[in-house]
Design an enzyme around this catalytic site. Structure first.
Site, mmCIF file in Angstrom:
data_model
loop_
_atom_site.group_PDB
_atom_site.id
_atom_site.type_symbol
_atom_site.label_atom_id
_atom_site.label_comp_id
_atom_site.label_asym_id
_atom_site.label_seq_id
_atom_site.Cartn_x
_atom_site.Cartn_y
_atom_site.Cartn_z
ATOM 1 N N GLU A 253 -7.604 -45.856 -91.443
ATOM 2 C CA GLU A 253 -7.576 -46.452 -92.783
ATOM 3 C C GLU A 253 -6.799 -45.613 -93.804
ATOM 4 O OE1 GLU A 253 -10.758 -47.907 -96.211
ATOM 5 O OE2 GLU A 253 -11.267 -46.283 -94.821
ATOM 6 N N ASP B 119 -7.510 -52.835 -84.525
ATOM 7 C CA ASP B 119 -7.547 -52.104 -83.260
ATOM 8 C C ASP B 119 -6.814 -52.954 -82.219
ATOM 9 O OD1 ASP B 119 -8.136 -50.854 -80.882
ATOM 10 O OD2 ASP B 119 -10.282 -50.651 -81.277
ATOM 11 N N VAL C 195 7.055 -33.531 -80.443
ATOM 12 C CA VAL C 195 7.770 -33.840 -81.672
ATOM 13 C C VAL C 195 7.372 -32.841 -82.751
ATOM 14 C CG1 VAL C 195 8.165 -35.578 -83.444
ATOM 15 C CG2 VAL C 195 7.885 -36.270 -81.062
ATOM 16 N N LYS D 149 4.487 -36.543 -70.709
ATOM 17 C CA LYS D 149 3.250 -36.272 -69.955
ATOM 18 C C LYS D 149 2.930 -37.379 -68.953
ATOM 19 C CE LYS D 149 1.281 -33.337 -73.556
ATOM 20 N NZ LYS D 149 2.540 -33.226 -74.305
ATOM 21 N N GLY E 225 6.314 -31.163 -85.955
ATOM 22 C CA GLY E 225 5.635 -31.588 -87.168
ATOM 23 C C GLY E 225 4.744 -32.792 -87.010
ATOM 24 N N SER E 226 4.629 -33.343 -85.802
ATOM 25 C CA SER E 226 3.756 -34.500 -85.633
ATOM 26 C C SER E 226 2.300 -34.057 -85.708
ATOM 27 C CB SER E 226 4.030 -35.182 -84.290
ATOM 28 O OG SER E 226 3.729 -34.306 -83.220
ATOM 29 N N GLY F 278 1.003 -43.331 -88.008
ATOM 30 C CA GLY F 278 1.109 -42.039 -87.326
ATOM 31 C C GLY F 278 2.441 -41.363 -87.588
ATOM 32 N N LYS G 221 -0.688 -43.359 -69.985
ATOM 33 C CA LYS G 221 0.610 -43.789 -70.494
ATOM 34 C C LYS G 221 1.530 -44.238 -69.350
ATOM 35 C CE LYS G 221 1.966 -43.662 -74.206
ATOM 36 N NZ LYS G 221 1.966 -44.734 -75.241
ATOM 37 N N THR H 44 -2.567 -20.967 -75.090
ATOM 38 C CA THR H 44 -3.365 -21.217 -73.889
ATOM 39 C C THR H 44 -2.934 -20.351 -72.713
ATOM 40 O OG1 THR H 44 -1.898 -23.058 -73.312
ATOM 41 C CG2 THR H 44 -3.867 -23.587 -74.579
#
Length: 646
Positions: free
Chosen positions: A342, A367, A475, A435, A477-478, A317, A447, A499
């Site tokens: 993958e 996973d 972040v 968040k 450019g994530s 990621g 989280k 939004t």
């Protein structure tokens, strides 16, 4: 022959405009003939001047034409010996000028020697007033040849500048410092760059009558009084390292109001390299949001990674892959990169094996919710550190599929943390999110639950692992972040969707976020939640306006902005600290420790087992209901689960 053919081609091909800058160079025989002509002119001029100055009717040459031909022949011989005609004139250097001097000086000395020998043998002068003649001849011939080369060089330079000014973007360089002048000179000397330097821009009022590199100096007031069409400007070049964040924002706002494009320069060394891949780029919104990165020179970070075995989950990621890159710099013994995606995992494998061939990598497709798949890795590799960046993070998707968030964000974290404790991993660093503070969505609540679990595990009996949590905002450019999304919408011609007009967010760069993670792993003693001073929040509407303007468009005219309404679980303002949390300082003023409420291990483990069973049954409402019991401050916003709060 090549020159004549090119000339004929231009004349008879229908294009009668002869572009000097298109010619590669003047043929050598043309330069030699021109130089011979200059020698002949110099001889004639010297004779004429001697006759006028001496008031004498005696001819300068006793033998007339033969002496003239001797001087001409000697000059040609030395021009051939020193190859004065061989260089490309528009690229003449001091060496070319020195060769010219040697050729003419040698010719003059040899003619003097022949003339003196003739006088000794016959008693008569071959050249009347030979010394004045030779001095005038030397001076005249050298000056004519030198001025010819200077003229050709300037003509080609002028033609090149005219061509560049018509085909290239006309830009100002911001600043009149040495760095600004050096950058302008590098651009002028680099033929690969499609830019023409028009002048320099400054706020100072005492430099308007001066010039730099032959270019005028503009004031901000002059730019304010005139349009870019009046000034014949396309844009302005910034040197980011010379500007503070506040100065950058002020100038960018001013340039955008004047509809000027804004460019940023690479490093001066790269620009001077003439590398075709090194170029000036359009200023991006990331350049305005990017603060000066927080870097802590800490030998402890290197010590904890060098020669060690490291596990990085979510390593394909945005955050995880950058952690992989930074950890590789510390020369660990082995990096195990784990992800369930993958193609991204394959991409990071190709990159790392190419960039760090000396580092041992293991790339695992797995996973984290499958404990039976994960545990053999802990058994085999005996990790020293675990960086846990694997998570589901997209708020609207998680709101629709809360059970999936439980299996990855909670069960996956529980599996990894429990195994880390069992196999005596030295440090376990979890990547969390802002968040998780007063969550309004399932993602944030999941989280926060993961945070509670690892904090509680820290204090269990026989645990020796230090569990550390890092919490930060959006972040740049994530994957899935707002800026790449806006860029795609602008490229398609709009509209840009927001939004809510009042929505704000904190931003940081990927390297900055990962640096925090590594630093936290080094400084943590276990059980902390590290939070980062993210500066001022950014209004997303202002962000969209600037991105549209930086792309050369006008908001609401060229690119529409529409409001789509808050998405399920989305809130207007993000927070890094909960209302009842206290903070403790660290040895760096920008990194704090949040002292949030905790839960004992028995309770959080019971809740995690309970919510996992509900997630496996795909009981969405039950899952969210349990989340609200675990995290009492979790209040759903713009979501179907709001009914559970009543």
């Amino acid at each position: 022959m090549g020159f004549r053919k090119r000339l004929q081609s231009r004349i008879y091909s229908g294009d009668n405009v002869m572009g000097l800058s298109d010619l590669r160079y003047l043929p050598r025989w043309v330069i030699l003939i021109i130089d011979i002509g200059f020698i002949a002119i110099s001889v004639y001029f010297s004779c004429y001047l001697i006759e006028k100055l001496s008031f004498n009717t005696i001819p300068v040459f006793k033998e007339g034409i033969p002496v003239f031909l001797i001087i001409l022949g000697i000059s040609i011989i030395f021009m051939v010996i020193f190859k004065t005609y061989a260089g490309i004139i528009r690229h003449s250097t001091f060496i070319d000028l020195f060769k010219l001097f040697l050729a003419i000086f040698s010719s003059t000395v040899l003619v003097a020697a022949i003339s003196f020998s003739y006088y000794l043998s016959t008693g008569q002068r071959m050249i009347y007033m030979s010394i004045p003649f030779l001095v005038i001849f030397f001076t005249a011939s050298f000056m004519l040849m030198f001025l010819f080369r200077l003229f050709v060089k300037e003509v080609f330079h002028f033609a090149r500048e005219v061509r560049r000014s018509t085909l290239r973007k006309r830009i100002l360089v911001l600043g009149i410092t040495e760095q600004s002048v050096a950058m302008a000179r590098a651009i002028i000397d680099n033929p690969n760059l499609p830019y023409h330097i028009v002048g320099f821009l400054t706020q100072r009022q005492d430099s308007t009558r001066a010039s730099l590199l032959g270019k005028p100096i503009y004031t901000k007031a002059k730019i304010e009084r005139n349009s870019k069409e009046d000034l014949m400007l396309d844009g302005v070049l910034l040197l980011q390292e010379l500007l503070t964040k506040e100065e950058m924002n002020r100038w960018v706002t001013f340039f955008l109001e004047k509809d000027l494009q804004i460019f940023k320069a690479p490093s001066l060394q790269k620009l001077k390299s003439n590398d075709s891949e090194v170029t000036i780029k359009t200023l991006q919104i990331e350049d305005l949001l990017n603060r000066k990165p927080i870097k802590i020179e800490n030998e402890d970070v290197k010590r904890r990674h060098s020669g060690k075995t490291i596990l990085i989950t979510g390593g394909a990621g945005s955050i995880g892959s950058e952690i992989v890159r930074q950890v590789a710099l510390f020369e660990p013994k082995l990096i195990v990169v784990l992800d369930q995606a993958e193609t991204p995992l394959y991409d990071i494998e190709m990159e790392m094996r190419s960039s760090f061939p000396e580092i041992d990598f293991k790339f695992v497709l797995a996973d984290i919710s499958n404990r039976h798949r994960i545990e053999p890795l802990f058994q085999k590799y005996q990790f020293s550190m675990v960086y846990h960046a694997a998570a589901y993070k997209h708020v609207p998707l998680i709101e629709e599929n809360p059970h999936e968030a439980i299996l990855v964000n909670i069960l996956g974290t529980k599996n990894l943390a429990t195994l880390a404790s069992r196999y005596k991993v030295n440090r376990f660093v979890m990547v969390s999110t802002d968040k998780a503070v007063k969550p309004t969505n399932v993602m944030g609540a999941s989280k926060r639950t993961a945070e509670l679990f690892v904090q509680a595990l820290q204090n269990t009996e026989n645990n020796s692992t230090k569990f550390i949590t890092t919490r930060f905002g959006n972040v740049l450019g994530s994957n899935g972040s707002v800026i790449p999304h806006f860029k795609k919408q602008i490229e398609k011609g709009g509209p840009v969707t927001i939004t809510h007009p009042d929505i704000t967010r904190y931003f940081m760069t990927i390297p900055e976020a990962c640096d925090l993670v590594l630093q936290a792993g080094a400084m943590g003693e276990g059980g902390e939640i590290f939070v980062f001073d993210m500066g001022e929040p950014v209004k997303i509407l202002d962000l969209a306006h600037r991105m549209i303007k930086l792309s050369g468009f006008e908001p609401h005219v060229d690119i529409k902005i529409i409001y789509s309404g808050l998405r399920p679980g989305e809130k207007l303002y993000e927070e890094l600290l909960s209302d009842d949390a206290k903070t403790l300082p660290t040895h760096h003023e920008k990194i704090l420790i949040s002292k949030d409420p905790t839960m004992d291990f028995q309770n959080i483990e019971k809740y995690c087992n309970q919510i996992t069973k509900a997630a496996l049954r795909r009981e969405k409402v039950e899952v969210v209901q349990i989340l609200k019991e675990i995290v009492p401050e979790f209040k759903s916003n713009n979501s179907i689960y709001e009914v559970l709060d009543k």
